[in-house]
Design an enzyme around this catalytic site. Sequence first.
Site, PDB file in Angstrom:
ATOM      1  N   ASP A  13      35.033  50.502  52.521  1.00  0.00           N
ATOM      2  CA  ASP A  13      35.237  49.500  53.580  1.00  0.00           C
ATOM      3  C   ASP A  13      35.145  50.180  54.944  1.00  0.00           C
ATOM      4  O   ASP A  13      35.907  51.116  55.233  1.00  0.00           O
ATOM      5  CB  ASP A  13      36.638  48.871  53.450  1.00  0.00           C
ATOM      6  N   GLY A 222      47.419  31.286  51.006  1.00  0.00           N
ATOM      7  CA  GLY A 222      47.742  32.199  52.106  1.00  0.00           C
ATOM      8  C   GLY A 222      49.236  32.173  52.402  1.00  0.00           C
ATOM      9  O   GLY A 222      50.062  32.215  51.480  1.00  0.00           O
ATOM     10  N   ASP A 254      43.501  40.442  46.333  1.00  0.00           N
ATOM     11  CA  ASP A 254      43.366  41.466  45.280  1.00  0.00           C
ATOM     12  C   ASP A 254      44.742  41.945  44.825  1.00  0.00           C
ATOM     13  O   ASP A 254      44.978  42.154  43.628  1.00  0.00           O
ATOM     14  CB  ASP A 254      42.536  42.649  45.790  1.00  0.00           C
ATOM     15  N   ASN A 278      53.176  37.153  44.455  1.00  0.00           N
ATOM     16  CA  ASN A 278      53.343  36.719  45.856  1.00  0.00           C
ATOM     17  C   ASN A 278      53.957  37.829  46.698  1.00  0.00           C
ATOM     18  O   ASN A 278      53.547  38.066  47.829  1.00  0.00           O
ATOM     19  CB  ASN A 278      54.303  35.520  45.917  1.00  0.00           C
TER      20      ASN A 278
HETATM   21  O1  RIB Z   1      39.143  41.427  49.009  1.00  0.00           O
HETATM   22  C1  RIB Z   1      38.922  42.402  49.979  1.00  0.00           C
HETATM   23  C2  RIB Z   1      37.717  43.192  49.638  1.00  0.00           C
HETATM   24  O2  RIB Z   1      36.586  42.345  49.674  1.00  0.00           O
HETATM   25  C3  RIB Z   1      37.416  44.313  50.600  1.00  0.00           C
HETATM   26  O3  RIB Z   1      37.994  45.526  50.204  1.00  0.00           O
HETATM   27  C4  RIB Z   1      35.901  44.329  50.644  1.00  0.00           C
HETATM   28  O4  RIB Z   1      35.362  45.506  50.177  1.00  0.00           O
HETATM   29  C5  RIB Z   1      35.439  43.131  49.823  1.00  0.00           C
HETATM   30  O5  RIB Z   1      35.014  43.479  48.580  1.00  0.00           O
END
Ligand code: RIB
Length: 303
Positions: A13, A222, A254, A278
């Site tokens: 990233d 969110g 994630d 959460n």
């Molecule tokens: O969900 C966030 C991720 O989405 C980031 O780390 C970016 O790389 C994309 O895959």
Amino acid sequence: MKSISILGVFVADLCFIGDRIPSKGQTILGKKHVVGPGGKGSNQAIAAARLNGEVSFITKIGKDSHSEMAFNLYKEAGVKTNSIIQDEKLFTGVAGIMIDKDGNNAINVVSGAAEHLVAEDIDNKIETIKNSEIFLTQMETPDEITIYALKKAKEHKCITILNPAPARKIDEGNFKLIDFFTPNETEAEFYLNKKIETDSDIKNAADEFLNKGVKNVIITLGEKGIYFANKNEKFFLESYNLRQPVIDTTGAGDAFNGALAVGLANDLDIKEALNFANKVAGISTTRLGAAASMPFAKELENN
Ligand code: RIB
């Protein structure tokens, strides 16, 4: 504890932090630049491993400085890497991420080597799926590979979780492969092709996914929390009450999905698993970065 296999993408990233996210045609002066590990599947694997999950990650990666970053990360977190295919002819993916002062983001992902995953790769790593009880994936790998792997995971009696991000088409017949479906509101709108604005829109959307064949639906909202529905129970849950300000929401979804997988692996009841997820997602938003923001199990007690 049940073991977890995760199919997905690792990317580096490249994050640019500024007051705002530039609009089309605009140049702005940013405040900070960070390069760190990302990719939804990889972030989910780190989240789950830091919460003491037993995690194997399945992906394809290049052989370059970014893949080195990935392997260092997996070693430190304890993610099993024997299902990571390294191809020195391909490059490891990257994502450009713009972050504003409130922690909102805009992301462009180039998956790189992981775009070259083929069904044969899944077959070659089938033992990993076979030996796990929970299988988690997203939509950053090629569509046909995501679906192929979900089919294999079902064949091997795994509990399947699909985090449908980024939103891409799913054939109607394939929704039945999904035990836990975790779209956010925007992704739910994409799949149902309609606006979701009110609580009743959210409830109806979840019912539509259940009618398509998904077993459990979790619509993430969110800062408003989540909505859960299956054929026996339906409820809203508020988001975790944060003790620190939000600085970067990248990877919060994630964190949620990785933690959900761990909650299910630990046989928590669904409400407990969702509250746990959460909390983990909330804490991740108080830190900068995607994988870097995932909390460790021991940090949860003090947060
Ligand atoms: O969900 C966030 C991720 O989405 C980031 O780390 C970016 O790389 C994309 O895959």
